[in-house]
Design a protein around this motif. Structure first.
Motif, mmCIF file in Angstrom:
data_model
loop_
_atom_site.group_PDB
_atom_site.id
_atom_site.type_symbol
_atom_site.label_atom_id
_atom_site.label_comp_id
_atom_site.label_asym_id
_atom_site.label_seq_id
_atom_site.Cartn_x
_atom_site.Cartn_y
_atom_site.Cartn_z
ATOM 1 N N UNK A 78 0.860 -1.174 0.000
ATOM 2 C CA UNK A 78 0.000 0.000 0.000
ATOM 3 C C UNK A 78 0.901 1.230 0.000
ATOM 4 N N UNK A 79 0.999 1.893 -1.153
ATOM 5 C CA UNK A 79 1.871 3.053 -1.291
ATOM 6 C C UNK A 79 1.110 4.366 -1.171
ATOM 7 N N UNK A 80 0.011 4.324 -0.436
ATOM 8 C CA UNK A 80 -0.744 5.550 -0.191
ATOM 9 C C UNK A 80 -1.921 5.689 -1.120
ATOM 10 N N UNK A 81 -2.701 6.758 -0.940
ATOM 11 C CA UNK A 81 -3.900 6.951 -1.757
ATOM 12 C C UNK A 81 -3.584 7.339 -3.200
ATOM 13 N N UNK A 82 -4.442 6.921 -4.091
ATOM 14 C CA UNK A 82 -4.325 7.291 -5.503
ATOM 15 C C UNK A 82 -4.747 8.745 -5.710
ATOM 16 N N UNK A 83 -4.043 9.419 -6.603
ATOM 17 C CA UNK A 83 -4.432 10.774 -6.997
ATOM 18 C C UNK A 83 -3.794 11.843 -6.130
ATOM 19 N N UNK A 84 -4.108 13.089 -6.392
ATOM 20 C CA UNK A 84 -5.196 13.546 -7.266
ATOM 21 C C UNK A 84 -4.860 13.607 -8.758
ATOM 22 N N UNK A 85 -3.578 13.557 -9.108
ATOM 23 C CA UNK A 85 -3.233 13.657 -10.529
ATOM 24 C C UNK A 85 -3.558 12.366 -11.279
ATOM 25 N N UNK A 86 -3.230 11.220 -10.681
ATOM 26 C CA UNK A 86 -3.514 9.937 -11.318
ATOM 27 C C UNK A 86 -4.975 9.559 -11.103
ATOM 28 N N UNK A 87 -5.619 9.118 -12.168
ATOM 29 C CA UNK A 87 -7.029 8.736 -12.085
ATOM 30 C C UNK A 87 -7.241 7.397 -12.792
ATOM 31 N N UNK A 88 -8.165 6.576 -12.319
ATOM 32 C CA UNK A 88 -8.458 5.317 -13.001
ATOM 33 C C UNK A 88 -8.870 5.552 -14.454
ATOM 34 N N UNK A 89 -8.344 4.731 -15.337
ATOM 35 C CA UNK A 89 -8.688 4.842 -16.744
ATOM 36 C C UNK A 89 -10.030 4.151 -16.990
ATOM 37 N N UNK A 94 -7.295 -0.580 -23.186
ATOM 38 C CA UNK A 94 -5.982 -0.485 -23.839
ATOM 39 C C UNK A 94 -5.388 -1.893 -23.886
ATOM 40 N N UNK A 95 -5.725 -2.620 -24.937
ATOM 41 C CA UNK A 95 -5.325 -4.023 -25.035
ATOM 42 C C UNK A 95 -3.813 -4.199 -25.083
ATOM 43 N N UNK A 96 -3.115 -3.185 -25.579
ATOM 44 C CA UNK A 96 -1.660 -3.300 -25.740
ATOM 45 C C UNK A 96 -0.890 -3.029 -24.449
ATOM 46 N N UNK A 97 -1.553 -2.490 -23.419
ATOM 47 C CA UNK A 97 -0.903 -2.153 -22.156
ATOM 48 C C UNK A 97 -1.248 -3.220 -21.119
ATOM 49 N N UNK A 230 -4.148 3.155 -14.217
ATOM 50 C CA UNK A 230 -4.311 4.570 -13.914
ATOM 51 C C UNK A 230 -3.702 5.413 -15.035
ATOM 52 N N UNK A 231 -4.150 6.677 -15.121
ATOM 53 C CA UNK A 231 -3.593 7.583 -16.134
ATOM 54 C C UNK A 231 -3.279 8.938 -15.525
ATOM 55 N N UNK A 232 -2.154 9.515 -15.927
ATOM 56 C CA UNK A 232 -1.826 10.917 -15.693
ATOM 57 C C UNK A 232 -1.770 11.623 -17.047
#
Length: 305
Positions: A78-89, A94-97, A230-232
Motif C-alpha cells: 500500500x503506497x498511499x492513496x491514488x491521486x489527485x493527478x492519477x485517475x483510473x482509466x 488499452x489491449x496493448x498495455x 491509472x492515467x496521468x
C-alpha cells in the motif's frame, strides 16, 4: 520460493537506489547470471545488453504466475492513496498495455507496467530497464517474467506471454543510465503472436520533448493496488537530461507508456518514453528518458529477436 509478498520498484529521480516497499519477510534468492550476455571486451563494445531465458525457464514462469498469484501480489503493498493527478482509466480498453509480472533479485513477487508496440516480429514490448535488472550490477537480474496485456481486476483476457529475452542499454547495466528496455515475448499457447491478438502502439525515437502526454501504469496505490490501470495527463518538459510530466503514480507503474497524440476513443497514441522515476517519496512529477539512438538500438534488438 517467495510467497505473495512483493517488493515494488520505482526509482527516485537522480538516485541509483530503488524505492522498495516490502511486505512480509522473504527468502532471498540468488539470481543466476549465466543467461546474461558475457561482460567482456566484445560485449562492452555493444551498446545493448540482452538477458535471455531458456525454454524451460519460460515454461516455469508461465506455470508460476497463476491467476491466483497475479491477484495476490498486490495485497501486501500500500503506497498511499491514488491521486489527485492519477485517475483510473475508464475509457476504451488499452489491449496493448498490461502488467509485467516477475520475481525480483531479492526473490519477491512483484510487477511493472509494459506496452506492446509495432515491431517486425509482432512480439516486442517496451518497459523500464529497472524492471528487468538492477542498475550498475550486471549479475542482478529479475526472472520468471511474463507479460499480461489488458490485465484488469484479476482478469487476463488475452492470457500471459512468457518473456524470451530482455534488451536494455549497457549503460544501465554499467552505471544506471538510460532506463528503458525492450522485451521479446513468446507466442501464446495457441501459437498466436502478441500484437496479432492485442494490437500495438506506434513508437518514436528522437522526437522533440513537449506536447501533451498520457502516462499509464498499474500503480500500487489504494484502492487499486495494481489491479486497475491509472492515467496521468500533462505537458512534457525537459528537465536535467530527461523529461517530466505532472504525475503521482507510484511503484508498479514503472515501465508504463508515455503516449503522445493519444486518442481516447481509439486508445492509440505514439510511445515516446516510459515511466522511469519519481521526484520524491510523495511524488508530484514522473520522469521518463528521452529516447535517442541507443534506445532505437535496444528496440531493434527486441523486434528482431
Amino acid at each position: 520460493m517467495p510467497g505473495t509478498s512483493t517488493s515494488m520498484i520505482l526509482r527516485l529521480h537522480g538516485r541509483v537506489a530503488a524505492l522498495a516497499v516490502a511486505g512480509m519477510a522473504l527468502a532471498l534468492a540468488v539470481p543466476v547470471p549465466a543467461t546474461a550476455d558475457p561482460v567482456g571486451a566484445a560485449a562492452a563494445a555493444d551498446p545493448v545488453s540482452v538477458l535471455k531465458f531458456t525454454a524451460q525457464e519460460r515454461r516455469e514462469a508461465l506455470a508460476y504466475w497463476t491467476p491466483a498469484r497475479m491477484k495476490a501480489v498486490g495485497k501486501s503493498v500500500d503506497l498511499g492513496p491514488t491521486g489527485p493527478k492519477a485517475k483510473p482509466w475508464r475509457g476504451t480498453t488499452l489491449k496493448s498495455v498490461g502488467r509485467l509480472f516477475f520475481v525480483n533479485v531479492n526473490g519477491a513477487d512483484t510487477w511493472c507496467t509494459a506496452t506492446a508496440v509495432k515491431s517486425a516480429n509482432r512480439s516486442a514490448v517496451m518497459t523500464a530497464a529497472h524492471c528487468v535488472r538492477r542498475g550498475s550490477s550486471p549479475v542482478n537480474t529479475n526472472f520468471s517474467m511474463v507479460f499480461v496485456p489488458a490485465y484488469h481486476k484479476g482478469k487476463a483476457p488475452y492470457g500471459a506471454f512468457a518473456v524470451r529475452s530482455a534488451a536494455a542499454p549497457r549503460s544501465w547495466e554499467k552505471d544506471s543510465t538510460n532506463d528503458m528496455s525492450a522485451l521479446t515475448v513468446d507466442a501464446d499457447k495457441n501459437g498466436k503472436k502478441l500484437t496479432d491478438l492485442v494490437g500495438s502502439q506506434a513508437i518514436a525515437f528522437n522526437r522533440p520533448v513537449g506536447g501533451t502526454i498520457s502516462s499509464f501504469g498499474y500503480s500500487a496505490t489504494r484502492p487499486q493496488l495494481g489491479e486497475e490501470l491509472l492515467r496521468c495527463v500533462g505537458t512534457a518538459k525537459k528537465e536535467n537530461g530527461t523529461q517530466a510530466i505532472p504525475c503521482d503514480m507510484s511503484g508498479g507503474s514503472s515501465g508504463g507508456p508515455w503516449l503522445a497524440d493519444f486518442n481516447a476513443t481509439t486508445g492509440k497514441g505514439v510511445l515516446v518514453s516510459v515511466n522511469s522515476s519519481l521526484d520524491s517519496l510523495t511524488p508530484t512529477k514522473m520522469y521518463g528518458e528521452v529516447w535517442g539512438a541507443t534506445a532505437k538500438k535496444v528496440y531493434d534488438r527486441a523486434q528482431q529477436g
